[in-house]
Design a protein around this motif. Sequence first.
Motif, PDB file in Angstrom:
ATOM      1  N   VAL A 149       0.809  -1.223   0.000  1.00 14.39           N
ATOM      2  CA  VAL A 149       0.000   0.000   0.000  1.00 14.39           C
ATOM      3  C   VAL A 149       0.846   1.278   0.000  1.00 14.39           C
ATOM      4  O   VAL A 149       0.331   2.352  -0.290  1.00 14.39           O
ATOM      5  N   SER A 150       2.124   1.179   0.340  1.00 10.67           N
ATOM      6  CA  SER A 150       2.963   2.365   0.369  1.00 10.67           C
ATOM      7  C   SER A 150       4.420   1.986   0.152  1.00 10.67           C
ATOM      8  O   SER A 150       4.861   0.935   0.624  1.00 10.67           O
ATOM      9  N   TRP A 151       5.154   2.859  -0.534  1.00 10.93           N
ATOM     10  CA  TRP A 151       6.581   2.602  -0.760  1.00 10.93           C
ATOM     11  C   TRP A 151       7.278   3.925  -1.049  1.00 10.93           C
ATOM     12  O   TRP A 151       6.650   4.916  -1.433  1.00 10.93           O
ATOM     13  N   LYS A 152       8.582   3.947  -0.877  1.00 16.27           N
ATOM     14  CA  LYS A 152       9.346   5.162  -1.142  1.00 16.27           C
ATOM     15  C   LYS A 152      10.800   4.833  -1.428  1.00 16.27           C
ATOM     16  O   LYS A 152      11.381   3.935  -0.835  1.00 16.27           O
ATOM     17  N   SER A 153      11.373   5.607  -2.353  1.00 14.29           N
ATOM     18  CA  SER A 153      12.806   5.583  -2.630  1.00 14.29           C
ATOM     19  C   SER A 153      13.258   7.031  -2.649  1.00 14.29           C
ATOM     20  O   SER A 153      12.787   7.817  -3.476  1.00 14.29           O
ATOM     21  N   LYS A 154      14.140   7.412  -1.711  1.00 14.65           N
ATOM     22  CA  LYS A 154      14.514   8.818  -1.591  1.00 14.65           C
ATOM     23  C   LYS A 154      15.903   8.965  -0.997  1.00 14.65           C
ATOM     24  O   LYS A 154      16.278   8.226  -0.097  1.00 14.65           O
ATOM     25  N   LYS A 155      16.643   9.941  -1.506  1.00  8.80           N
ATOM     26  CA  LYS A 155      17.971  10.235  -0.951  1.00  8.80           C
ATOM     27  C   LYS A 155      17.798  10.936   0.380  1.00  8.80           C
ATOM     28  O   LYS A 155      16.965  11.831   0.532  1.00  8.80           O
ATOM     29  N   GLN A 156      18.584  10.529   1.376  1.00 13.33           N
ATOM     30  CA  GLN A 156      18.476  11.113   2.709  1.00 13.33           C
ATOM     31  C   GLN A 156      18.944  12.559   2.701  1.00 13.33           C
ATOM     32  O   GLN A 156      19.795  12.953   1.899  1.00 13.33           O
ATOM     33  N   SER A 157      18.386  13.363   3.616  1.00 17.10           N
ATOM     34  CA  SER A 157      18.653  14.806   3.638  1.00 17.10           C
ATOM     35  C   SER A 157      19.997  15.163   4.257  1.00 17.10           C
ATOM     36  O   SER A 157      20.480  16.283   4.099  1.00 17.10           O
ATOM     37  N   VAL A 158      20.600  14.233   4.985  1.00 19.80           N
ATOM     38  CA  VAL A 158      21.901  14.479   5.611  1.00 19.80           C
ATOM     39  C   VAL A 158      22.838  13.305   5.323  1.00 19.80           C
ATOM     40  O   VAL A 158      22.391  12.225   4.924  1.00 19.80           O
ATOM     41  N   VAL A 159      24.120  13.535   5.527  1.00 20.19           N
ATOM     42  CA  VAL A 159      25.112  12.471   5.325  1.00 20.19           C
ATOM     43  C   VAL A 159      25.161  11.598   6.577  1.00 20.19           C
ATOM     44  O   VAL A 159      25.342  12.095   7.692  1.00 20.19           O
ATOM     45  N   SER A 160      25.015  10.301   6.399  1.00 18.33           N
ATOM     46  CA  SER A 160      25.105   9.355   7.511  1.00 18.33           C
ATOM     47  C   SER A 160      26.547   8.913   7.680  1.00 18.33           C
ATOM     48  O   SER A 160      27.220   8.583   6.701  1.00 18.33           O
ATOM     49  N   ARG A 161      27.007   8.892   8.905  1.00 13.25           N
ATOM     50  CA  ARG A 161      28.420   8.586   9.166  1.00 13.25           C
ATOM     51  C   ARG A 161      28.698   7.095   9.239  1.00 13.25           C
ATOM     52  O   ARG A 161      29.852   6.679   9.347  1.00 13.25           O
ATOM     53  N   SER A 162      27.666   6.276   9.191  1.00 11.00           N
ATOM     54  CA  SER A 162      27.862   4.825   9.201  1.00 11.00           C
ATOM     55  C   SER A 162      26.660   4.178   8.529  1.00 11.00           C
ATOM     56  O   SER A 162      25.591   4.792   8.390  1.00 11.00           O
ATOM     57  N   SER A 163      26.831   2.930   8.123  1.00 12.36           N
ATOM     58  CA  SER A 163      25.721   2.203   7.502  1.00 12.36           C
ATOM     59  C   SER A 163      24.594   1.979   8.501  1.00 12.36           C
ATOM     60  O   SER A 163      23.414   1.982   8.144  1.00 12.36           O
ATOM     61  N   ALA A 164      24.959   1.821   9.794  1.00 12.66           N
ATOM     62  CA  ALA A 164      23.946   1.631  10.832  1.00 12.66           C
ATOM     63  C   ALA A 164      23.067   2.873  10.957  1.00 12.66           C
ATOM     64  O   ALA A 164      21.840   2.780  11.098  1.00 12.66           O
ATOM     65  N   GLU A 165      23.699   4.057  10.880  1.00  9.86           N
ATOM     66  CA  GLU A 165      22.939   5.298  10.961  1.00  9.86           C
ATOM     67  C   GLU A 165      22.006   5.444   9.763  1.00  9.86           C
ATOM     68  O   GLU A 165      20.845   5.853   9.894  1.00  9.86           O
ATOM     69  N   ALA A 166      22.505   5.085   8.574  1.00 12.86           N
ATOM     70  CA  ALA A 166      21.680   5.170   7.372  1.00 12.86           C
ATOM     71  C   ALA A 166      20.475   4.239   7.470  1.00 12.86           C
ATOM     72  O   ALA A 166      19.347   4.608   7.117  1.00 12.86           O
ATOM     73  N   GLU A 167      20.712   3.023   7.961  1.00 12.53           N
ATOM     74  CA  GLU A 167      19.619   2.066   8.123  1.00 12.53           C
ATOM     75  C   GLU A 167      18.617   2.570   9.170  1.00 12.53           C
ATOM     76  O   GLU A 167      17.400   2.425   9.008  1.00 12.53           O
TER      77      GLU A 167
END
Length: 340
Positions: A211-229
């Motif tokens: 019912v819902s989905w999204k693909s979007k570039k994050q607004s800030v730089v994540s310093r680790s893959s854990a933060e991005a996730e």
Amino acid sequence: MYHSMFVLSKGEVFIVLLVYIDDIILAGNNENKVNEVKNFLKTEFLIKDLGLLKFFLGIEVIKTDNGVCLSQRKYCMDLLNEYGMSGSKPLSCPIEQNHVLTNLTKEKTNDVDITQHQKLVGKLIYLSHTRPDIAYSVHYLSQYMHKPTEAHTQIAFKVLRYLKAASGTGIMFTKTNSFHLTAFADSDWAKCIDSRRSVTGFCIFLGGSLVSWKSKKQSVVSRSSAEAEYRSMCSATCEVLWLINILRELKVDVTIPVVLKCDSTAALSIAANPVFHDKTKHFEVDLFFLREKIASGQIKTHGIKTEDQLADLFTKGLLPTAHSQMCKSLGLINLFAHST
């Protein structure tokens, strides 16, 4: 452009009106009340009753024994004809797995007609309303709307060749007695070569239907893959809360807590651990937000294997086999496969 939704309820009876400029969808759980609303609208406005919903804003509504399928087949075929791609060789994926375009790449390619490129990408954006399989490709192309090059146009035409393979593909909403929400959240860390921002991807199911989905570039730089996730999990949580409110307005009882699935052990550990560490202080606002929803019982995190992460389709290009499997898992189906 204007659109709105109105929910009229009295006791166990409710009526929903979806208004988009001069097009209206009217639905409800009582046929007599629906007819009453129709008659009232006829006294106030000059309207035409087209009967059961079959076509709306370029979206075809197909009823089957298993549920309802939304398809933009005609819109897709018209798009292919407009750009002379009806006779093109079809592709099995909308975008290559390891595609890379940087500022250096753009300097080596010629500029194109911006208006025409924006027109094509805009139409692909509208097509992605029923085609989540091109969501990541369209998101990627949308980042270069103001200064596209031949390289971007080539990617756009590859998407058209992918659509040529199955122009009748649509999203299926199956009949079910279950109204539990399930969310998948994922990210591709530092995906953008120029800014090193990560890509957020999530998809949410109601019962067994997407019912819902999204693909979007994050607004800030994540310093680790854990933060991005973790940021992806927060984005998915916001969407879940919005869906819960909408469903409650429609008198749908949603099972709580909502399961949020992620394949990052580190991100899951951060969400579960109430102790702040130095390495997570720089995104503590998101930490508070998600942990608050987990503590309140609205969200429940759950770890899954990477190969079971359906949100992968919204964060990167995939190989043909993986892409095809993801599409099936998301409930995409081509009801016109035997008639074209």
